[in-house]
Design a protein around this motif. Structure first.
Motif, PDB file in Angstrom:
ATOM      1  N   GLY A   2      42.311 -75.924  31.223  1.00  0.00           N
ATOM      2  CA  GLY A   2      41.995 -74.574  31.805  1.00  0.00           C
ATOM      3  C   GLY A   2      40.768 -74.825  32.747  1.00  0.00           C
ATOM      4  N   ILE A   3      40.633 -73.560  33.465  1.00  0.00           N
ATOM      5  CA  ILE A   3      39.578 -73.378  34.456  1.00  0.00           C
ATOM      6  C   ILE A   3      38.086 -73.922  33.726  1.00  0.00           C
ATOM      7  CG2 ILE A   3      38.936 -71.013  33.816  1.00  0.00           C
ATOM      8  CD1 ILE A   3      39.054 -72.678  37.583  1.00  0.00           C
ATOM      9  N   LEU A   4      37.804 -73.563  32.485  1.00  0.00           N
ATOM     10  CA  LEU A   4      36.563 -74.089  31.905  1.00  0.00           C
ATOM     11  C   LEU A   4      36.322 -75.542  31.756  1.00  0.00           C
ATOM     12  CD1 LEU A   4      35.644 -71.174  29.233  1.00  0.00           C
ATOM     13  CD2 LEU A   4      34.460 -72.006  31.363  1.00  0.00           C
ATOM     14  N   GLY A   5      37.614 -76.158  31.426  1.00  0.00           N
ATOM     15  CA  GLY A   5      37.625 -77.782  31.500  1.00  0.00           C
ATOM     16  C   GLY A   5      37.263 -78.405  32.727  1.00  0.00           C
ATOM     17  N   GLN A   6      37.825 -77.536  33.860  1.00  0.00           N
ATOM     18  CA  GLN A   6      37.685 -78.031  35.168  1.00  0.00           C
ATOM     19  C   GLN A   6      36.293 -77.927  35.542  1.00  0.00           C
ATOM     20  OE1 GLN A   6      40.660 -76.223  37.507  1.00  0.00           O
ATOM     21  NE2 GLN A   6      42.174 -77.369  36.906  1.00  0.00           N
ATOM     22  N   LEU A   7      35.707 -76.814  34.996  1.00  0.00           N
ATOM     23  CA  LEU A   7      34.161 -76.551  35.602  1.00  0.00           C
ATOM     24  C   LEU A   7      33.388 -77.442  34.737  1.00  0.00           C
ATOM     25  CD1 LEU A   7      32.130 -74.692  37.269  1.00  0.00           C
ATOM     26  CD2 LEU A   7      32.542 -73.204  34.970  1.00  0.00           C
ATOM     27  N   GLU A   8      33.455 -77.637  33.463  1.00  0.00           N
ATOM     28  CA  GLU A   8      32.703 -78.669  32.641  1.00  0.00           C
ATOM     29  C   GLU A   8      32.644 -79.974  33.196  1.00  0.00           C
ATOM     30  OE1 GLU A   8      34.640 -78.724  28.890  1.00  0.00           O
ATOM     31  OE2 GLU A   8      33.719 -76.853  28.253  1.00  0.00           O
ATOM     32  N   ARG A  34      36.276 -71.690  21.719  1.00  0.00           N
ATOM     33  CA  ARG A  34      36.554 -70.670  20.975  1.00  0.00           C
ATOM     34  C   ARG A  34      37.741 -69.895  21.873  1.00  0.00           C
ATOM     35  NH1 ARG A  34      31.424 -69.554  19.503  1.00  0.00           N
ATOM     36  NH2 ARG A  34      30.929 -68.343  21.670  1.00  0.00           N
ATOM     37  N   GLU A  35      37.760 -70.099  23.028  1.00  0.00           N
ATOM     38  CA  GLU A  35      38.551 -69.214  23.948  1.00  0.00           C
ATOM     39  C   GLU A  35      40.069 -70.145  23.668  1.00  0.00           C
ATOM     40  OE1 GLU A  35      37.464 -68.923  28.052  1.00  0.00           O
ATOM     41  OE2 GLU A  35      35.833 -67.290  27.545  1.00  0.00           O
ATOM     42  N   ASP A  49      35.930 -61.635  18.905  1.00  0.00           N
ATOM     43  CA  ASP A  49      34.924 -62.916  19.092  1.00  0.00           C
ATOM     44  C   ASP A  49      33.632 -62.150  18.582  1.00  0.00           C
ATOM     45  OD1 ASP A  49      33.331 -64.936  19.826  1.00  0.00           O
ATOM     46  OD2 ASP A  49      33.855 -65.030  21.765  1.00  0.00           O
ATOM     47  N   ARG A  50      33.082 -62.963  17.550  1.00  0.00           N
ATOM     48  CA  ARG A  50      31.629 -62.470  17.141  1.00  0.00           C
ATOM     49  C   ARG A  50      30.589 -63.305  17.940  1.00  0.00           C
ATOM     50  NH1 ARG A  50      31.580 -62.169  10.842  1.00  0.00           N
ATOM     51  NH2 ARG A  50      29.815 -61.271  11.234  1.00  0.00           N
ATOM     52  N   GLU A  51      30.253 -62.631  19.071  1.00  0.00           N
ATOM     53  CA  GLU A  51      29.143 -63.221  19.833  1.00  0.00           C
ATOM     54  C   GLU A  51      27.715 -62.970  19.249  1.00  0.00           C
ATOM     55  OE1 GLU A  51      29.485 -62.078  23.997  1.00  0.00           O
ATOM     56  OE2 GLU A  51      31.278 -62.362  24.091  1.00  0.00           O
ATOM     57  N   GLU A  52      27.516 -61.672  18.656  1.00  0.00           N
ATOM     58  CA  GLU A  52      26.449 -61.414  17.961  1.00  0.00           C
ATOM     59  C   GLU A  52      26.581 -61.643  16.629  1.00  0.00           C
ATOM     60  OE1 GLU A  52      23.484 -60.478  19.311  1.00  0.00           O
ATOM     61  OE2 GLU A  52      24.372 -60.535  21.403  1.00  0.00           O
ATOM     62  N   ARG A  53      25.854 -62.816  15.979  1.00  0.00           N
ATOM     63  CA  ARG A  53      26.392 -63.253  14.749  1.00  0.00           C
ATOM     64  C   ARG A  53      25.015 -64.148  14.010  1.00  0.00           C
ATOM     65  NH1 ARG A  53      28.145 -68.468  14.331  1.00  0.00           N
ATOM     66  NH2 ARG A  53      28.934 -69.210  16.452  1.00  0.00           N
ATOM     67  N   ALA A  54      24.596 -63.949  12.709  1.00  0.00           N
ATOM     68  CA  ALA A  54      23.827 -64.478  12.088  1.00  0.00           C
ATOM     69  C   ALA A  54      24.184 -65.987  11.738  1.00  0.00           C
ATOM     70  CB  ALA A  54      23.474 -63.929  10.840  1.00  0.00           C
ATOM     71  N   ALA A  55      23.292 -66.784  11.595  1.00  0.00           N
ATOM     72  CA  ALA A  55      23.522 -68.307  11.110  1.00  0.00           C
ATOM     73  C   ALA A  55      24.465 -68.091   9.716  1.00  0.00           C
ATOM     74  CB  ALA A  55      22.632 -69.085  11.096  1.00  0.00           C
ATOM     75  N   HIS A 120      38.271 -85.060  20.101  1.00  0.00           N
ATOM     76  CA  HIS A 120      38.590 -85.827  21.364  1.00  0.00           C
ATOM     77  C   HIS A 120      39.144 -84.950  22.521  1.00  0.00           C
ATOM     78  CE1 HIS A 120      37.793 -89.153  18.928  1.00  0.00           C
ATOM     79  NE2 HIS A 120      38.584 -88.997  18.180  1.00  0.00           N
ATOM     80  N   GLY A 121      39.528 -85.357  23.677  1.00  0.00           N
ATOM     81  CA  GLY A 121      39.964 -84.838  24.836  1.00  0.00           C
ATOM     82  C   GLY A 121      38.894 -83.913  25.435  1.00  0.00           C
ATOM     83  N   PHE A 122      39.162 -82.616  25.502  1.00  0.00           N
ATOM     84  CA  PHE A 122      38.010 -81.836  25.925  1.00  0.00           C
ATOM     85  C   PHE A 122      38.238 -80.361  24.967  1.00  0.00           C
ATOM     86  CE2 PHE A 122      39.313 -84.515  29.699  1.00  0.00           C
ATOM     87  CZ  PHE A 122      37.901 -84.817  29.893  1.00  0.00           C
ATOM     88  N   ALA A 123      37.105 -79.501  25.391  1.00  0.00           N
ATOM     89  CA  ALA A 123      37.057 -78.305  24.380  1.00  0.00           C
ATOM     90  C   ALA A 123      38.409 -77.392  24.757  1.00  0.00           C
ATOM     91  CB  ALA A 123      35.673 -77.805  24.652  1.00  0.00           C
ATOM     92  N   ASP A 124      38.755 -77.480  26.070  1.00  0.00           N
ATOM     93  CA  ASP A 124      39.598 -76.386  26.213  1.00  0.00           C
ATOM     94  C   ASP A 124      40.988 -77.097  26.389  1.00  0.00           C
ATOM     95  OD1 ASP A 124      39.378 -78.044  28.352  1.00  0.00           O
ATOM     96  OD2 ASP A 124      39.652 -76.365  29.928  1.00  0.00           O
TER      97      ASP A 124
END
Length: 158
Positions: A2-8, A34-35, A49-55, A120-124
């Motif tokens: 994914g593009i995020l993995g390349q950016l990371e 998450r994506e 996706d719950r971006e605003e959430r409590a711990a 292992h690997g990458f997040a994406d």
């Protein structure tokens, strides 16, 4: 990949130098994983996706479109496991306090709650993926528990 993995990788989020440890707690890594999970669920589920959430609240709320069953998902990417004193491999994915908060949330909401772990690997594009019921996902998960809940590359997430 994914593009995020390349950016990371381009920005050095993962391994800024050969001797550095990867930063699994980096927010960019968490968002990328998450994506990945949301994409992996596909059209069979409606996901929020719950971006605003409590711990102690799950990252994703998803509803299976076929029967409207709701699932709460906690997403966690880790780059590696650790070997304990007993020579068993463990995956420390959360703290005891946060785990207790997740359990309280799950008991209150009464929805199935799963911990989706990329390893292992990458997040994406993790090498291994696991869908562990919260009731079995102790803060330091032994490899033997993880192996029971491995999700193969082409299989449905749960």
């Amino acid at each position: 990949m994914g593009i995020l993995g390349q950016l990371e990788r381009a920005l050095g989020v993962w391994y800024p130098d050969p001797d550095a440890d990867p930063d699994d707690t980096n927010p960019v890594v968490a968002v990328a994983f998450r994506e990945y999970v949301m994409n992996r669920l596909g059209d069979a589920y409606s996901v929020a996706d719950r971006e605003e959430r409590a711990a102690g609240e799950p990252d994703l709320v998803c509803v299976r479109n076929a029967d409207e069953a709701r699932f709460d998902l906690i997403t966690c990417y880790r780059s590696r496991m650790f070997v304990g004193e007993d020579r068993e491999a463990y995956l420390p994915w959360t703290t005891s306090e946060t785990y207790a908060a997740y359990r309280t949330y799950a008991e209150t909401e009464e929805n199935p709650c799963l911990v989706i772990i990329g390893l292992h690997g990458f997040a994406d594009e993790p090498k291994f993926l696991f869908a562990v019921p919260l009731t079995e996902a102790v803060p330091n998960l032994p490899r033997t528990v993880l192996q029971k809940y491995e999700v193969k590359k082409d299989a449905e997430l749960f």
